[in-house]
Design an enzyme around this catalytic site. Structure first.
Site, PDB file in Angstrom:
ATOM      1  N   HIS A 123       0.834  -1.207   0.000  1.00  0.00           N
ATOM      2  CA  HIS A 123       0.000   0.000   0.000  1.00  0.00           C
ATOM      3  C   HIS A 123       0.867   1.254   0.000  1.00  0.00           C
ATOM      4  CE1 HIS A 123      -2.735  -2.869   2.429  1.00  0.00           C
ATOM      5  NE2 HIS A 123      -2.910  -3.045   1.140  1.00  0.00           N
ATOM      6  N   ASP A 168      -5.870   5.033   1.133  1.00  0.00           N
ATOM      7  CA  ASP A 168      -6.104   3.805   0.379  1.00  0.00           C
ATOM      8  C   ASP A 168      -7.370   3.140   0.893  1.00  0.00           C
ATOM      9  OD1 ASP A 168      -5.573   1.945   2.471  1.00  0.00           O
ATOM     10  OD2 ASP A 168      -3.435   2.113   2.103  1.00  0.00           O
TER      11      ASP A 168
END
Ligand code: UDP
Length: 474
Positions: free
Chosen positions: A19, A115
Protein backbone atom coordinates in the site's frame (compact mmCIF):
# COMPACT_ATOMS: atom_id res chain seq x y z
CA UNK A 1 5.90 32.60 -1.49
CA UNK A 2 5.10 30.18 -4.28
CA UNK A 3 4.86 27.13 -1.96
CA UNK A 4 2.19 28.84 0.10
CA UNK A 5 -0.12 29.09 -2.90
CA UNK A 6 0.46 25.60 -4.26
CA UNK A 7 -2.38 23.21 -3.43
CA UNK A 8 -1.50 21.04 -0.47
CA UNK A 9 -2.61 17.41 -0.28
CA UNK A 10 -2.24 14.90 2.57
CA UNK A 11 -1.68 11.29 1.55
CA UNK A 12 -1.90 8.34 3.92
CA UNK A 13 -1.49 4.61 3.34
CA UNK A 14 -2.40 1.67 5.53
CA UNK A 15 0.53 -0.50 6.70
CA UNK A 16 2.30 -2.87 4.30
CA UNK A 17 4.67 -1.99 1.48
CA UNK A 18 2.04 -3.05 -1.06
CA UNK A 19 0.00 0.00 0.00
CA UNK A 20 2.76 2.41 0.97
CA UNK A 21 4.80 2.11 -2.22
CA UNK A 22 2.08 3.14 -4.71
CA UNK A 23 0.68 5.92 -2.48
CA UNK A 24 4.16 7.27 -1.98
CA UNK A 25 4.75 7.17 -5.73
CA UNK A 26 1.50 9.07 -6.19
CA UNK A 27 2.72 11.64 -3.66
CA UNK A 28 6.03 12.06 -5.49
CA UNK A 29 4.34 12.38 -8.84
CA UNK A 30 1.92 15.03 -7.58
CA UNK A 31 4.93 17.03 -6.41
CA UNK A 32 7.27 16.52 -9.37
CA UNK A 33 4.80 16.51 -12.29
CA UNK A 34 1.88 18.57 -11.05
CA UNK A 35 3.45 21.17 -8.75
CA UNK A 36 1.58 20.23 -5.59
CA UNK A 37 2.77 20.23 -2.00
CA UNK A 38 2.22 16.84 -0.32
CA UNK A 39 2.37 15.72 3.30
CA UNK A 40 2.68 11.96 3.52
CA UNK A 41 1.36 10.71 6.84
CA UNK A 42 3.40 7.76 8.02
CA UNK A 43 1.82 5.16 10.30
CA UNK A 44 4.90 4.25 12.31
CA UNK A 45 3.43 1.47 14.43
CA UNK A 46 4.90 -1.90 13.39
CA UNK A 47 6.68 -0.23 10.48
CA UNK A 48 9.15 -2.50 8.66
CA UNK A 49 12.74 -1.51 7.99
CA UNK A 50 11.85 -1.22 4.30
CA UNK A 51 9.06 1.25 5.12
CA UNK A 52 11.25 3.41 7.32
CA UNK A 53 14.05 3.42 4.76
CA UNK A 54 11.70 4.40 1.94
CA UNK A 55 9.92 7.18 3.80
CA UNK A 56 13.02 8.61 5.42
CA UNK A 57 15.19 8.47 2.35
CA UNK A 58 17.41 11.57 2.16
CA UNK A 59 16.61 12.51 -1.45
CA UNK A 60 12.90 13.24 -1.48
CA UNK A 61 11.77 16.00 -3.83
CA UNK A 62 11.24 19.34 -2.15
CA UNK A 63 7.54 19.88 -1.57
CA UNK A 64 7.11 16.35 -0.22
CA UNK A 65 7.16 16.03 3.57
CA UNK A 66 6.80 12.86 5.57
CA UNK A 67 4.91 13.34 8.81
CA UNK A 68 5.31 10.53 11.35
CA UNK A 69 2.13 9.68 13.25
CA UNK A 70 2.89 8.85 16.90
CA UNK A 71 3.26 5.10 17.56
CA UNK A 72 0.42 3.31 19.32
CA UNK A 73 0.39 0.20 21.50
CA UNK A 74 -1.54 -2.64 19.86
CA UNK A 75 -0.50 -5.36 22.26
CA UNK A 76 -3.60 -5.18 24.44
CA UNK A 77 -6.08 -4.44 21.64
CA UNK A 78 -5.27 -6.94 18.92
CA UNK A 79 -5.52 -10.60 19.80
CA UNK A 80 -2.56 -12.86 19.01
CA UNK A 81 -4.49 -14.87 16.44
CA UNK A 82 -5.97 -11.89 14.54
CA UNK A 83 -5.49 -12.16 10.77
CA UNK A 84 -3.39 -9.67 8.81
CA UNK A 85 -6.18 -7.34 7.66
CA UNK A 86 -7.75 -7.13 11.12
CA UNK A 87 -4.42 -6.21 12.68
CA UNK A 88 -3.79 -3.67 9.94
CA UNK A 89 -7.22 -2.03 10.30
CA UNK A 90 -6.96 -1.76 14.09
CA UNK A 91 -3.52 -0.22 13.65
CA UNK A 92 -5.04 2.41 11.33
CA UNK A 93 -7.92 2.97 13.75
CA UNK A 94 -5.59 3.64 16.66
CA UNK A 95 -3.04 5.63 14.66
CA UNK A 96 -5.82 7.88 13.32
CA UNK A 97 -6.80 9.09 16.79
CA UNK A 98 -4.51 12.03 16.14
CA UNK A 99 -5.66 12.52 12.52
CA UNK A 100 -7.83 15.56 13.17
CA UNK A 101 -5.14 17.41 15.10
CA UNK A 102 -2.50 16.50 12.50
CA UNK A 103 -4.65 17.80 9.64
CA UNK A 104 -5.35 21.00 11.58
CA UNK A 105 -1.68 21.44 12.34
CA UNK A 106 -0.94 21.05 8.63
CA UNK A 107 -3.30 23.95 8.03
CA UNK A 108 -6.15 21.88 6.55
CA UNK A 109 -4.88 20.46 3.26
CA UNK A 110 -6.95 20.98 0.09
CA UNK A 111 -7.62 17.24 -0.12
CA UNK A 112 -6.78 13.96 1.59
CA UNK A 113 -5.95 10.79 -0.34
CA UNK A 114 -6.22 7.43 1.45
CA UNK A 115 -6.10 3.81 0.38
CA UNK A 116 -8.89 1.27 0.66
CA UNK A 117 -8.29 0.48 4.35
CA UNK A 118 -8.19 4.01 5.78
CA UNK A 119 -11.84 5.04 5.41
CA UNK A 120 -11.93 5.94 9.12
CA UNK A 121 -10.67 9.28 7.79
CA UNK A 122 -14.11 9.99 6.26
CA UNK A 123 -15.72 11.50 9.37
CA UNK A 124 -12.70 13.61 10.27
CA UNK A 125 -12.50 14.99 6.73
CA UNK A 126 -16.22 15.67 6.69
CA UNK A 127 -15.94 17.57 9.95
CA UNK A 128 -13.05 19.64 8.60
CA UNK A 129 -14.72 20.03 5.14
CA UNK A 130 -11.76 18.46 3.35
CA UNK A 131 -12.65 16.32 0.34
CA UNK A 132 -11.46 12.74 0.73
CA UNK A 133 -10.27 10.63 -2.20
CA UNK A 134 -9.52 6.95 -2.17
CA UNK A 135 -6.67 5.40 -4.13
CA UNK A 136 -7.28 1.77 -5.08
CA UNK A 137 -3.90 0.02 -5.17
CA UNK A 138 -5.15 -2.97 -7.16
CA UNK A 139 -6.91 -3.75 -10.43
CA UNK A 140 -10.20 -2.43 -11.80
CA UNK A 141 -11.59 -5.97 -11.64
CA UNK A 142 -10.84 -5.96 -7.92
CA UNK A 143 -12.43 -2.53 -7.54
CA UNK A 144 -15.54 -3.77 -9.35
CA UNK A 145 -15.69 -6.72 -6.96
CA UNK A 146 -15.21 -4.49 -3.92
CA UNK A 147 -17.94 -2.10 -4.97
CA UNK A 148 -20.30 -5.01 -5.60
CA UNK A 149 -19.56 -6.81 -2.32
CA UNK A 150 -22.07 -4.87 -0.15
CA UNK A 151 -24.79 -5.96 -2.61
CA UNK A 152 -23.60 -9.56 -2.38
CA UNK A 153 -23.59 -9.28 1.38
CA UNK A 154 -27.25 -8.20 1.34
CA UNK A 155 -28.48 -10.66 -1.25
CA UNK A 156 -26.54 -13.85 -0.66
CA UNK A 157 -27.04 -16.09 2.34
CA UNK A 158 -24.37 -18.45 3.58
CA UNK A 159 -20.74 -18.56 2.57
CA UNK A 160 -19.65 -17.36 -0.88
CA UNK A 161 -17.26 -20.31 -1.11
CA UNK A 162 -20.31 -22.60 -1.11
CA UNK A 163 -21.94 -20.91 -4.11
CA UNK A 164 -22.60 -23.37 -6.95
CA UNK A 165 -20.99 -21.17 -9.59
CA UNK A 166 -18.74 -18.20 -10.24
CA UNK A 167 -19.78 -14.70 -9.10
CA UNK A 168 -20.81 -12.60 -12.10
CA UNK A 169 -19.68 -9.00 -11.63
CA UNK A 170 -22.22 -6.73 -13.34
CA UNK A 171 -20.97 -5.82 -16.79
CA UNK A 172 -17.58 -7.48 -16.48
CA UNK A 173 -15.75 -10.62 -15.48
CA UNK A 174 -16.83 -13.66 -13.49
CA UNK A 175 -14.91 -14.41 -10.33
CA UNK A 176 -14.36 -18.14 -9.87
CA UNK A 177 -15.05 -19.41 -6.38
CA UNK A 178 -11.48 -20.66 -6.04
CA UNK A 179 -10.23 -17.18 -6.99
CA UNK A 180 -12.26 -15.34 -4.31
CA UNK A 181 -9.97 -13.32 -2.11
CA UNK A 182 -9.06 -14.68 1.32
CA UNK A 183 -10.90 -11.92 3.14
CA UNK A 184 -14.30 -13.04 1.82
CA UNK A 185 -13.84 -16.80 2.19
CA UNK A 186 -15.16 -16.82 5.77
CA UNK A 187 -17.90 -14.32 6.46
CA UNK A 188 -17.71 -14.91 10.20
CA UNK A 189 -14.09 -13.83 10.42
CA UNK A 190 -13.14 -10.30 11.48
CA UNK A 191 -11.10 -9.88 8.29
CA UNK A 192 -14.35 -10.12 6.28
CA UNK A 193 -16.08 -7.60 8.55
CA UNK A 194 -13.27 -5.09 8.19
CA UNK A 195 -13.08 -5.58 4.46
CA UNK A 196 -16.83 -5.12 4.06
CA UNK A 197 -16.76 -2.08 6.35
CA UNK A 198 -14.18 -0.30 4.22
CA UNK A 199 -15.57 -1.19 0.79
CA UNK A 200 -19.10 -0.18 1.89
CA UNK A 201 -17.76 3.27 2.70
CA UNK A 202 -15.80 3.61 -0.53
CA UNK A 203 -18.69 5.24 -2.47
CA UNK A 204 -18.62 8.13 0.02
CA UNK A 205 -15.27 9.29 -1.32
CA UNK A 206 -15.18 12.40 -3.52
CA UNK A 207 -13.38 10.36 -6.17
CA UNK A 208 -11.57 7.05 -6.64
CA UNK A 209 -8.06 6.99 -8.06
CA UNK A 210 -6.85 3.63 -9.27
CA UNK A 211 -3.42 2.22 -10.04
CA UNK A 212 -4.12 1.08 -13.57
CA UNK A 213 -4.58 2.78 -16.91
CA UNK A 214 -7.50 3.01 -19.34
CA UNK A 215 -6.13 0.51 -21.87
CA UNK A 216 -5.17 -2.31 -19.51
CA UNK A 217 -8.67 -3.17 -18.29
CA UNK A 218 -11.15 -1.28 -20.47
CA UNK A 219 -14.06 -3.65 -19.82
CA UNK A 220 -13.97 -3.46 -16.03
CA UNK A 221 -13.55 0.32 -16.07
CA UNK A 222 -16.47 0.75 -18.43
CA UNK A 223 -18.64 -1.51 -16.27
CA UNK A 224 -17.90 0.49 -13.11
CA UNK A 225 -18.64 3.75 -14.89
CA UNK A 226 -21.66 2.75 -16.93
CA UNK A 227 -23.32 -0.43 -15.70
CA UNK A 228 -26.74 0.27 -14.09
CA UNK A 229 -25.89 -1.75 -10.97
CA UNK A 230 -22.94 0.46 -10.14
CA UNK A 231 -24.93 3.55 -11.12
CA UNK A 232 -27.41 2.69 -8.39
CA UNK A 233 -24.72 2.54 -5.70
CA UNK A 234 -23.72 5.33 -6.94
CA UNK A 235 -20.01 5.35 -7.67
CA UNK A 236 -17.87 8.50 -7.52
CA UNK A 237 -15.78 9.48 -10.52
CA UNK A 238 -12.99 6.95 -11.30
CA UNK A 239 -9.50 8.23 -12.15
CA UNK A 240 -7.02 5.68 -13.52
CA UNK A 241 -3.66 7.29 -12.73
CA UNK A 242 -1.25 4.38 -13.13
CA UNK A 243 0.79 2.40 -13.47
CA UNK A 244 2.61 4.04 -10.57
CA UNK A 245 5.54 1.87 -9.60
CA UNK A 246 8.63 2.65 -7.60
CA UNK A 247 11.34 3.82 -9.95
CA UNK A 248 14.69 3.50 -8.25
CA UNK A 249 16.38 1.12 -5.86
CA UNK A 250 19.13 2.42 -3.61
CA UNK A 251 22.47 0.99 -4.77
CA UNK A 252 23.32 -1.28 -1.86
CA UNK A 253 25.92 -4.05 -2.06
CA UNK A 254 23.29 -6.70 -2.76
CA UNK A 255 21.77 -4.62 -5.57
CA UNK A 256 25.18 -4.27 -7.18
CA UNK A 257 25.75 -8.04 -6.86
CA UNK A 258 22.43 -8.92 -8.49
CA UNK A 259 22.95 -6.53 -11.39
CA UNK A 260 26.56 -7.62 -11.95
CA UNK A 261 25.41 -11.24 -12.12
CA UNK A 262 22.59 -10.35 -14.54
CA UNK A 263 25.07 -8.48 -16.73
CA UNK A 264 26.77 -11.80 -17.43
CA UNK A 265 23.62 -13.60 -18.62
CA UNK A 266 22.11 -13.62 -22.14
CA UNK A 267 19.12 -11.42 -23.07
CA UNK A 268 15.68 -12.65 -21.92
CA UNK A 269 17.19 -15.79 -20.37
CA UNK A 270 16.79 -15.43 -16.61
CA UNK A 271 13.73 -16.42 -14.59
CA UNK A 272 13.27 -14.08 -11.63
CA UNK A 273 11.43 -15.64 -8.69
CA UNK A 274 10.12 -13.37 -5.93
CA UNK A 275 6.84 -13.62 -4.04
CA UNK A 276 6.14 -10.09 -2.89
CA UNK A 277 6.97 -8.52 0.41
CA UNK A 278 5.72 -11.39 2.50
CA UNK A 279 5.22 -14.47 0.32
CA UNK A 280 6.69 -17.80 1.37
CA UNK A 281 6.40 -21.43 0.23
CA UNK A 282 5.79 -24.47 2.42
CA UNK A 283 8.79 -26.67 3.17
CA UNK A 284 7.50 -29.31 0.74
CA UNK A 285 6.79 -26.76 -1.99
CA UNK A 286 10.19 -25.18 -1.58
CA UNK A 287 11.80 -28.60 -2.14
CA UNK A 288 9.69 -29.34 -5.24
CA UNK A 289 10.35 -25.88 -6.60
CA UNK A 290 14.10 -26.25 -6.22
CA UNK A 291 14.09 -29.64 -7.95
CA UNK A 292 11.88 -28.40 -10.79
CA UNK A 293 14.06 -25.36 -11.31
CA UNK A 294 17.23 -27.41 -11.35
CA UNK A 295 15.79 -29.99 -13.78
CA UNK A 296 14.61 -27.23 -16.17
CA UNK A 297 18.23 -26.13 -16.64
CA UNK A 298 17.09 -22.52 -16.98
CA UNK A 299 18.95 -19.57 -15.53
CA UNK A 300 17.35 -18.08 -12.44
CA UNK A 301 17.55 -15.39 -9.78
CA UNK A 302 15.62 -16.66 -6.79
CA UNK A 303 14.60 -14.78 -3.64
CA UNK A 304 14.38 -17.46 -0.96
CA UNK A 305 12.85 -17.13 2.48
CA UNK A 306 12.19 -19.43 5.40
CA UNK A 307 9.31 -21.79 4.58
CA UNK A 308 5.82 -20.67 5.61
CA UNK A 309 5.43 -23.54 8.08
CA UNK A 310 8.59 -22.36 9.83
CA UNK A 311 8.36 -18.55 9.78
CA UNK A 312 5.54 -16.72 11.55
CA UNK A 313 3.13 -15.40 8.89
CA UNK A 314 2.36 -11.98 10.23
CA UNK A 315 6.01 -11.37 11.12
CA UNK A 316 7.03 -12.00 7.52
CA UNK A 317 4.13 -9.89 6.21
CA UNK A 318 5.29 -6.91 8.19
CA UNK A 319 8.86 -7.49 7.27
CA UNK A 320 10.16 -8.63 10.63
CA UNK A 321 11.36 -11.98 9.29
CA UNK A 322 13.64 -10.65 6.55
CA UNK A 323 16.86 -11.03 8.40
CA UNK A 324 16.36 -14.75 8.99
CA UNK A 325 18.94 -16.70 7.02
CA UNK A 326 18.08 -20.25 8.02
CA UNK A 327 16.38 -21.07 4.69
CA UNK A 328 19.51 -22.73 3.30
CA UNK A 329 18.90 -25.93 5.19
CA UNK A 330 15.46 -26.28 3.57
CA UNK A 331 16.82 -26.48 0.03
CA UNK A 332 17.69 -29.94 -1.35
CA UNK A 333 21.15 -31.05 -0.38
CA UNK A 334 23.76 -29.81 -2.83
CA UNK A 335 21.27 -27.56 -4.71
CA UNK A 336 23.29 -24.38 -4.36
CA UNK A 337 26.49 -26.12 -5.44
CA UNK A 338 24.93 -27.88 -8.46
CA UNK A 339 23.18 -24.75 -9.78
CA UNK A 340 25.88 -22.18 -9.11
CA UNK A 341 26.69 -21.82 -12.81
CA UNK A 342 23.12 -20.92 -13.80
CA UNK A 343 21.49 -19.52 -10.70
CA UNK A 344 21.80 -16.81 -8.10
CA UNK A 345 19.94 -17.30 -4.82
CA UNK A 346 19.43 -14.25 -2.64
CA UNK A 347 18.17 -14.07 0.89
CA UNK A 348 14.67 -12.64 1.50
CA UNK A 349 14.73 -9.54 -0.68
CA UNK A 350 15.95 -8.50 -4.15
CA UNK A 351 15.87 -5.14 -5.92
CA UNK A 352 12.82 -6.21 -7.90
CA UNK A 353 12.37 -3.23 -10.23
CA UNK A 354 16.08 -3.17 -11.07
CA UNK A 355 16.03 -6.91 -11.79
CA UNK A 356 12.88 -6.70 -13.91
CA UNK A 357 14.32 -3.75 -15.86
CA UNK A 358 17.47 -5.69 -16.69
CA UNK A 359 17.55 -6.99 -20.29
CA UNK A 360 18.66 -10.47 -19.14
CA UNK A 361 15.44 -11.04 -17.20
CA UNK A 362 13.08 -13.09 -19.38
CA UNK A 363 10.27 -14.21 -17.07
CA UNK A 364 8.99 -13.50 -13.57
CA UNK A 365 7.53 -16.06 -11.18
CA UNK A 366 5.28 -13.75 -9.20
CA UNK A 367 2.66 -14.03 -6.47
CA UNK A 368 0.71 -11.53 -8.59
CA UNK A 369 0.45 -8.78 -6.02
CA UNK A 370 -0.73 -5.78 -7.98
CA UNK A 371 2.51 -3.80 -7.60
CA UNK A 372 4.57 -6.74 -8.80
CA UNK A 373 2.20 -7.23 -11.72
CA UNK A 374 2.48 -3.58 -12.77
CA UNK A 375 6.25 -3.61 -12.37
CA UNK A 376 6.49 -6.68 -14.56
CA UNK A 377 4.33 -5.12 -17.26
CA UNK A 378 6.19 -1.80 -17.06
CA UNK A 379 9.42 -3.69 -17.70
CA UNK A 380 7.93 -5.80 -20.50
CA UNK A 381 8.51 -9.09 -18.64
CA UNK A 382 5.89 -11.89 -18.87
CA UNK A 383 4.74 -13.59 -15.69
CA UNK A 384 4.33 -17.07 -14.31
CA UNK A 385 1.51 -16.84 -11.78
CA UNK A 386 2.09 -18.17 -8.29
CA UNK A 387 -0.74 -16.50 -6.35
CA UNK A 388 -0.59 -16.96 -2.59
CA UNK A 389 -2.92 -14.73 -0.63
CA UNK A 390 -5.33 -11.81 -0.65
CA UNK A 391 -6.69 -10.97 -4.15
CA UNK A 392 -3.74 -12.50 -6.04
CA UNK A 393 -5.68 -15.44 -7.54
CA UNK A 394 -8.09 -12.94 -9.12
CA UNK A 395 -5.17 -10.95 -10.49
CA UNK A 396 -3.52 -14.05 -11.94
CA UNK A 397 -6.67 -15.18 -13.75
CA UNK A 398 -7.29 -11.69 -15.14
CA UNK A 399 -3.69 -11.31 -16.34
CA UNK A 400 -3.86 -14.69 -18.03
CA UNK A 401 -7.34 -14.63 -19.54
CA UNK A 402 -8.00 -10.97 -20.27
CA UNK A 403 -4.53 -9.52 -20.68
CA UNK A 404 -2.44 -12.46 -21.91
CA UNK A 405 0.84 -11.78 -20.10
CA UNK A 406 0.77 -14.70 -17.70
CA UNK A 407 1.00 -18.49 -17.67
CA UNK A 408 -0.01 -20.64 -14.71
CA UNK A 409 0.92 -24.09 -13.46
CA UNK A 410 -1.64 -26.81 -14.06
CA UNK A 411 -3.14 -27.62 -10.67
CA UNK A 412 -5.57 -30.45 -9.93
CA UNK A 413 -8.53 -29.49 -7.70
CA UNK A 414 -7.48 -29.85 -4.07
CA UNK A 415 -3.81 -30.26 -4.94
CA UNK A 416 -1.69 -28.40 -2.43
CA UNK A 417 1.83 -28.85 -3.68
CA UNK A 418 2.86 -28.40 -7.29
CA UNK A 419 5.30 -31.12 -8.25
CA UNK A 420 8.78 -30.78 -9.71
CA UNK A 421 7.81 -32.08 -13.17
CA UNK A 422 5.16 -29.39 -13.62
CA UNK A 423 7.58 -26.75 -12.40
CA UNK A 424 10.25 -27.99 -14.78
CA UNK A 425 7.76 -27.79 -17.69
CA UNK A 426 6.57 -24.33 -16.67
CA UNK A 427 10.10 -22.89 -16.44
CA UNK A 428 11.12 -24.33 -19.80
CA UNK A 429 8.06 -23.07 -21.67
CA UNK A 430 8.36 -19.63 -20.10
CA UNK A 431 11.78 -19.10 -21.64
CA UNK A 432 11.81 -21.39 -24.67
CA UNK A 433 8.17 -22.17 -25.55
CA UNK A 434 5.84 -20.40 -27.98
CA UNK A 435 3.39 -19.47 -25.23
CA UNK A 436 6.18 -17.84 -23.27
CA UNK A 437 7.25 -15.87 -26.31
CA UNK A 438 3.68 -14.73 -27.00
CA UNK A 439 3.33 -13.48 -23.41
CA UNK A 440 6.65 -11.66 -23.77
CA UNK A 441 5.44 -9.90 -26.94
CA UNK A 442 2.24 -8.89 -25.17
CA UNK A 443 4.15 -7.62 -22.13
CA UNK A 444 6.37 -5.47 -24.35
CA UNK A 445 3.30 -4.06 -26.11
CA UNK A 446 1.72 -3.14 -22.78
CA UNK A 447 4.91 -1.53 -21.60
CA UNK A 448 4.57 0.96 -24.46
CA UNK A 449 0.89 1.52 -23.78
CA UNK A 450 1.62 2.20 -20.10
CA UNK A 451 4.39 4.66 -20.90
CA UNK A 452 2.05 6.51 -23.22
CA UNK A 453 -0.65 6.73 -20.54
CA UNK A 454 1.82 8.30 -18.09
CA UNK A 455 3.44 10.81 -20.38
CA UNK A 456 2.17 14.36 -20.85
CA UNK A 457 -1.20 14.23 -22.58
CA UNK A 458 -1.64 10.51 -21.81
CA UNK A 459 -4.78 9.28 -20.04
CA UNK A 460 -3.23 8.74 -16.59
CA UNK A 461 -1.35 12.03 -16.74
CA UNK A 462 -4.55 13.84 -17.65
CA UNK A 463 -6.47 12.16 -14.78
CA UNK A 464 -3.99 13.63 -12.30
CA UNK A 465 -4.10 17.03 -13.98
CA UNK A 466 -7.86 17.03 -13.71
CA UNK A 467 -7.68 16.18 -9.99
CA UNK A 468 -5.04 18.85 -9.43
CA UNK A 469 -7.39 21.45 -10.92
CA UNK A 470 -10.20 20.31 -8.61
CA UNK A 471 -7.91 20.57 -5.60
CA UNK A 472 -6.70 24.01 -6.62
CA UNK A 473 -10.31 25.15 -6.56
CA UNK A 474 -10.75 24.30 -2.85
N1 UDP B 1 9.69 -6.38 -3.62
C1 UDP B 1 11.04 -6.18 -3.82
N2 UDP B 1 11.90 -7.22 -3.60
C2 UDP B 1 11.48 -8.46 -3.22
C3 UDP B 1 10.10 -8.65 -3.04
C4 UDP B 1 9.22 -7.60 -3.25
O1 UDP B 1 11.48 -5.09 -4.17
O2 UDP B 1 12.31 -9.35 -3.07
C5 UDP B 1 8.76 -5.24 -3.83
C6 UDP B 1 8.13 -5.27 -5.19
O3 UDP B 1 8.96 -4.61 -6.13
C7 UDP B 1 6.79 -4.57 -4.97
C8 UDP B 1 6.46 -4.87 -3.52
O4 UDP B 1 7.68 -5.31 -2.92
O5 UDP B 1 6.92 -3.18 -5.16
C9 UDP B 1 5.42 -5.95 -3.37
O6 UDP B 1 4.16 -5.44 -3.63
P1 UDP B 1 2.99 -6.34 -4.22
O7 UDP B 1 1.78 -5.51 -4.35
O8 UDP B 1 3.44 -7.03 -5.43
O9 UDP B 1 2.77 -7.48 -3.16
P2 UDP B 1 2.53 -7.51 -1.59
O10 UDP B 1 3.85 -7.42 -0.99
O11 UDP B 1 1.62 -6.39 -1.24
O12 UDP B 1 1.91 -8.85 -1.39
Amino acid sequence: SETATKPHVAVVASPGMGHIVPLFELAKRLVTHHGLRVSFLNITTEASTAQTQLLHSPDLPSGLDVVDLPPVDLSTIVSEDALVLTRLCINVDESFRCLKSVLLKLGKPNAVVIDLFCTQALEVCEELSIPLYSFCTTSSAFLAFSLYLPTMDREIEGEYVDLPEAVQLPGCSRVRIEDLLDQVRDRKNDDYKWFLYHVSRLPKAAGILINTWEDLEPVALRAIRENPTYQEIPIPQIYPVGPLIKDTEPLTASVVDCLAWLDKQPTDSVIFIALGSGGTLSTQQLTEFAWGLERSRQRFLWVVRLPSDIACDSASFFGAGYEANGWKEYLPEGFLERTKEVGLVVSSWAPQVAVLSHPSTGAFVSHCGWNSSLESIMCGVPMIGWPLYSEQRMNATMLMEDVGVLTKPVVEPGQETIGRLEIERLMRTAIEGEKGKASRRKAKELKESARKALSTGGTSYESLSCLTKQWEAY
